[in-house]
Design an enzyme around this catalytic site. Sequence first.
Site, short mmCIF file in Angstrom:
data_model
loop_
_atom_site.label_atom_id
_atom_site.label_comp_id
_atom_site.label_asym_id
_atom_site.label_seq_id
_atom_site.Cartn_x
_atom_site.Cartn_y
_atom_site.Cartn_z
N GLU A 198 -15.07 59.13 24.48
CA GLU A 198 -15.67 60.19 23.52
C GLU A 198 -17.11 60.38 23.53
O GLU A 198 -17.83 60.94 22.82
CB GLU A 198 -15.01 60.30 22.13
CG GLU A 198 -13.52 60.34 22.41
CD GLU A 198 -12.92 60.47 20.85
OE1 GLU A 198 -13.59 60.47 19.86
OE2 GLU A 198 -11.64 60.52 20.70
N LYS A 245 -4.42 67.79 14.24
CA LYS A 245 -4.68 68.14 15.47
C LYS A 245 -3.67 68.92 16.03
O LYS A 245 -2.55 68.75 15.82
CB LYS A 245 -4.65 66.68 16.18
CG LYS A 245 -5.42 65.60 16.17
CD LYS A 245 -5.00 64.34 16.57
CE LYS A 245 -6.20 63.40 16.65
NZ LYS A 245 -5.51 62.03 16.90
C1 2PG Z 1 -7.57 59.63 17.19
C2 2PG Z 1 -8.06 60.49 18.57
C3 2PG Z 1 -9.25 60.93 18.46
P1 2PG Z 1 -6.76 60.35 20.74
O1 2PG Z 1 -7.15 58.74 17.48
O2 2PG Z 1 -8.24 60.18 16.23
O3 2PG Z 1 -10.41 59.81 18.39
O4 2PG Z 1 -7.93 59.80 19.73
O5 2PG Z 1 -6.84 61.66 20.98
O6 2PG Z 1 -6.87 59.61 21.77
O7 2PG Z 1 -5.52 60.26 20.00
MG MG Z 2 -6.84 58.33 15.17
#
Ligand code: 2PG
Ligand code: MG
Length: 432
Positions: free
Chosen positions: A205, A337
Amino acid sequence: MTSRIASVTGRQLWDSRGRPTVEAEVHLESGAIGRSIAPAGASRGAHEAIDLRDGGDVFGGFGVNRAVAGIGAEIAGAITGMDARDQAGVDNMLCDLDGTPNKARLGANAIVAVSMAVLHAAAADAREPLWRYLADRKKVRVPLPEIQIFGGGAHAGRRTDVQDFMVMCPKAGSFRRALEITDDVYRAAGRLMEAKGPLSGVADEGGWWPNFASNEDALDTLTRAIDASGHRAGDDVFISLDIAANELGDADGYTLALDDGRLSGEEMAARIIAWSKRYPILSIEDPAGQDDWTTMAAVTAAVGECVQIIGDDVLVTNAARVERAAEAGVCNAALIKVNQVGTVTEAKAALNAAVARGWGAIVSARSGESEDVTIAHLATGWDAGQLKVGSFTRSERMAKWNEMLRIEEAIGTDAEFAGFSAFAGSIGRVNA
Ligand code: 2PG
Ligand code: MG
């Protein structure tokens, strides 16, 4: 001239890790167009919606031909003619069409791209920027950013156990100022990393690659970087961690490979609580594995009055899990998300459930991203209060921060920076 969906197409693009991803494009009868690109996680919860990948040897198995084909055929067939302003109707149709509990058949990557593209098309049809279309004339705050300085865990070959070492600047007064302060800290951290040994580039990231002897070495270095940047740790700049403990174990125990090996759930809780007392930490995400609610609740009970405890893999943007977690006192904030659950409507339901419980809410990017800036608009238009995007480098991250600057400017003199108001209960008051 109506807001009815005239056509839906999918295409394969590439994400920030150089893996195939899905873009959906929706045209309305009015001529309005919406487009959106699916992100992809690396540290994923078992209860998340599932992307459809082609498998096999091509592109490491990450191909999205089947997901793209589904958009142009089945999905287009089902939602063409529907009103793009009826987001819930479209999203329900997408869920019904898929027919699985986790979007496995058509793929969460296909479904999330279409769901968000429909939303963009509806906003374009209303001739409004997306954040304002979502705000629907209600006053909304400019979200408080949490920004990564070091990236570890699954995003950096597990060089540190902890996944994200981030900063938050709730006293900044504006989004613009929060970014300026973060830039000072990011550069100060880079200088400290250089002094420790060769700088080894950046993680998934864009945060500095973590060359640390222990997880606490990383916390010490970040605290020193904040002070060296000319700002005050624990006053105008706070630390925020994503432990992503799901990657470290479960209720049977956790492995902190960089420190002292194996910890029981109780020891893990004690370790996290000790860190939160010793360092200027304002927020901790996933201090326990996705189904180890006992450890998570122990941390929340111990420090939840002054530290934000966020559920990510624990909640997977699922309203029903948010409700259950709230009953069990598991955390006091929800990471949101959209691709974790699959549709805009379901993600909003999870956010609503969190807000109804008096929790904090953080709209978040994934580790695999693109130039798509939808999350900046969701965080603002939904008045989530917080936005997590990754680090302060790399265009897939900067695109979102830069979009937030445009949004803040568009809100104008009315803009209210969420700051400490973004936190649940007494957290803001205690730390202000
Ligand atoms: C998280 C995300 C973003 P990933 O764990 O919060 O940092 O990671 O998209 O790999 O799940
Ligand atoms: Mg996380």
